[in-house]
Design a protein around this motif. Structure first.
Motif, PDB file in Angstrom:
ATOM      1  N   SER A 131       0.846  -1.182   0.000  1.00  9.69           N
ATOM      2  CA  SER A 131       0.000   0.000   0.000  1.00  9.69           C
ATOM      3  C   SER A 131       0.887   1.238   0.000  1.00  9.69           C
ATOM      4  O   SER A 131       2.092   1.158   0.265  1.00  9.69           O
ATOM      5  CB  SER A 131      -0.907   0.015   1.234  1.00  9.69           C
ATOM      6  N   ARG A 132       0.273   2.368  -0.287  1.00 11.68           N
ATOM      7  CA  ARG A 132       1.044   3.618  -0.291  1.00 11.68           C
ATOM      8  C   ARG A 132       1.621   3.893   1.105  1.00 11.68           C
ATOM      9  O   ARG A 132       2.772   4.303   1.239  1.00 11.68           O
ATOM     10  CB  ARG A 132       0.147   4.772  -0.731  1.00 11.68           C
ATOM     11  N   ASP A 192       3.960   7.834  -5.282  1.00 11.14           N
ATOM     12  CA  ASP A 192       4.333   7.886  -6.691  1.00 11.14           C
ATOM     13  C   ASP A 192       5.801   8.289  -6.826  1.00 11.14           C
ATOM     14  O   ASP A 192       6.428   8.748  -5.866  1.00 11.14           O
ATOM     15  CB  ASP A 192       3.438   8.867  -7.445  1.00 11.14           C
ATOM     16  N   ARG A 215       3.589   6.007 -11.621  1.00 12.80           N
ATOM     17  CA  ARG A 215       2.836   5.394 -10.521  1.00 12.80           C
ATOM     18  C   ARG A 215       3.148   3.904 -10.429  1.00 12.80           C
ATOM     19  O   ARG A 215       3.026   3.175 -11.429  1.00 12.80           O
ATOM     20  CB  ARG A 215       1.342   5.564 -10.729  1.00 12.80           C
ATOM     21  N   PHE A 239      -0.198  -0.393  -6.729  1.00 13.51           N
ATOM     22  CA  PHE A 239      -1.215   0.352  -5.988  1.00 13.51           C
ATOM     23  C   PHE A 239      -2.603   0.145  -6.591  1.00 13.51           C
ATOM     24  O   PHE A 239      -3.609   0.435  -5.963  1.00 13.51           O
ATOM     25  CB  PHE A 239      -0.880   1.850  -5.956  1.00 13.51           C
TER      26      PHE A 239
END
Length: 338
Positions: free
Chosen positions: A198-199, A273, A332, A336
């Motif tokens: 995950s981010r 990103d 990106r 994600f």
């Protein structure tokens, strides 16, 4: 050359030297033979490998002290009815604890979870090679290889002492890639995070290198790998944050491999990103991790990066923005899912 406010190269295609800062003293042929022939018999007799510290990586039997501990410091009792370690010089005998092992090298980081990128919760061998012994009650096969010199392992040991947490088995002074006699806990045990899934996880992993070097940032190097197995340059750092295979892909791979990233516009940037300059050579290429915009005008942002002449950093940048370095393009990570 330039490296975006740095005097050191930004990236490398293939590391010239994957040896980490510490050097593991190689075993002699005699010790390798002892391990290979003695371990089966030891296991059959119910004797823990912990009792064999006299044959661990150091000097040959009877030799001088090397690798942080002496080969004459301990000797195995020949009484196979009990696991005992006899301290040389004073004749005293102590019972060897189950799951008790020697270590080597210095400043090994103990992590909060079985993920080499998770936050540090302690350290072993802070001041001298092999000064600490560790005890462990189980180990986890993470599936992600960590290497230190020629020693590699995918296992993280759950320590019960001298620090509680998880330590790569690479730090343990044994010839195996896992702890003998210590249970392996898999998916049914303590849940393990998927690195970079995950981010938030990615940014948390990126932040760990700010203090991973005994409270300081991981130093920059195109030729070395850190204790988690990742190259210490910008693309190795981003690979670590994304949970890509060690020692990490290069900047061109991060920009062009559509299994890793896809292009997007600057206005679409979200935390996690990337902004990548993939042109030129290893003296000019660079990649940073976008964290957040600093203002509504989007005239600058905060990012994580691994930069030459400094190491891991968390600072304000303008790469890829109007008035900034136009060579940087936004990407990106496809994991994600958006």
């Amino acid at each position: 050359m330039y490296e975006h406010s740095s005097t050191h190269p930004a990236d490398t295609t293939s590391p010239a030297d994957r040896t980490a800062p510490m050097t593991r003293h190689p075993q002699s042929p005699f010790r390798r033979t002892v391990w290979r022939t003695a371990l089966p018999a030891v296991a059959a007799a119910g004797i823990s490998v912990a009792g064999f510290t006299g044959f661990a990586h150091g000097s040959d039997v009877g030799g001088a002290t090397t690798g942080g501990h002496s080969a004459t410091a301990t000797e195995l009792s020949h009484d196979s009815s009990a696991r005992t370690v006899r301290a040389a010089g004073n004749g005293s005998v102590r019972q060897a604890a189950a799951g008790d092992f020697p270590t080597w090298g210095t400043r090994w980081v103990v992590h909060a979870t079985a993920d080499a990128g998770s936050p540090a919760v302690g350290m072993i061998n802070k001041t001298a090679p092999g000064q600490d012994r560790i005890t462990a009650d189980y180990q986890v096969d993470t599936g992600r290889k960590v290497c230190e010199g020629s020693s590699c392992s995918t296992f993280m040991a759950h320590l019960t002492g001298p620090v509680s947490g998880f330590l790569s088995v690479v730090a343990v002074d044994i010839p195996q890639d896992r702890l003998p006699g210590v249970p392996v806990q898999g998916g049914g045990g303590q849940p393990q995070p998927q690195p970079g899934g995950s981010r938030e996880e990615m940014l948390n992993r990126a932040a760990t290198w700010l203090t991973a070097n005994n409270g300081a940032q991981v130093p920059y190097s195109q030729a070395k790998v850190w204790k988690d197995g990742y190259r210490q340059d910008c693309s190795g750092y981003v690979s670590m944050a994304l949970g890509l295979p060690t020692p990490g892909t290069n900047t061109v791979g991060l920009a062009t491999n559509r299994d890793i990233t896809r292009p997007l516009s600057v206005d679409e940037l979200k935390p996690g990103d990337l902004l990548i300059d993939a042109s030129g050579d290893n003296n000019t290429r660079h990649v940073v991790i976008f964290e957040k915009w600093n203002n509504d005008a989007h005239s600058s942002y905060t990012a994580y990066e691994q930069r030459g002449d400094h190491g891991t950093d968390h600072r304000t940048l303008t790469y890829g923005l109007p008035g900034g370095d136009a060579e940087f393009k936004p990407y990106r990570p496809v994991k994600f899912g958006d």
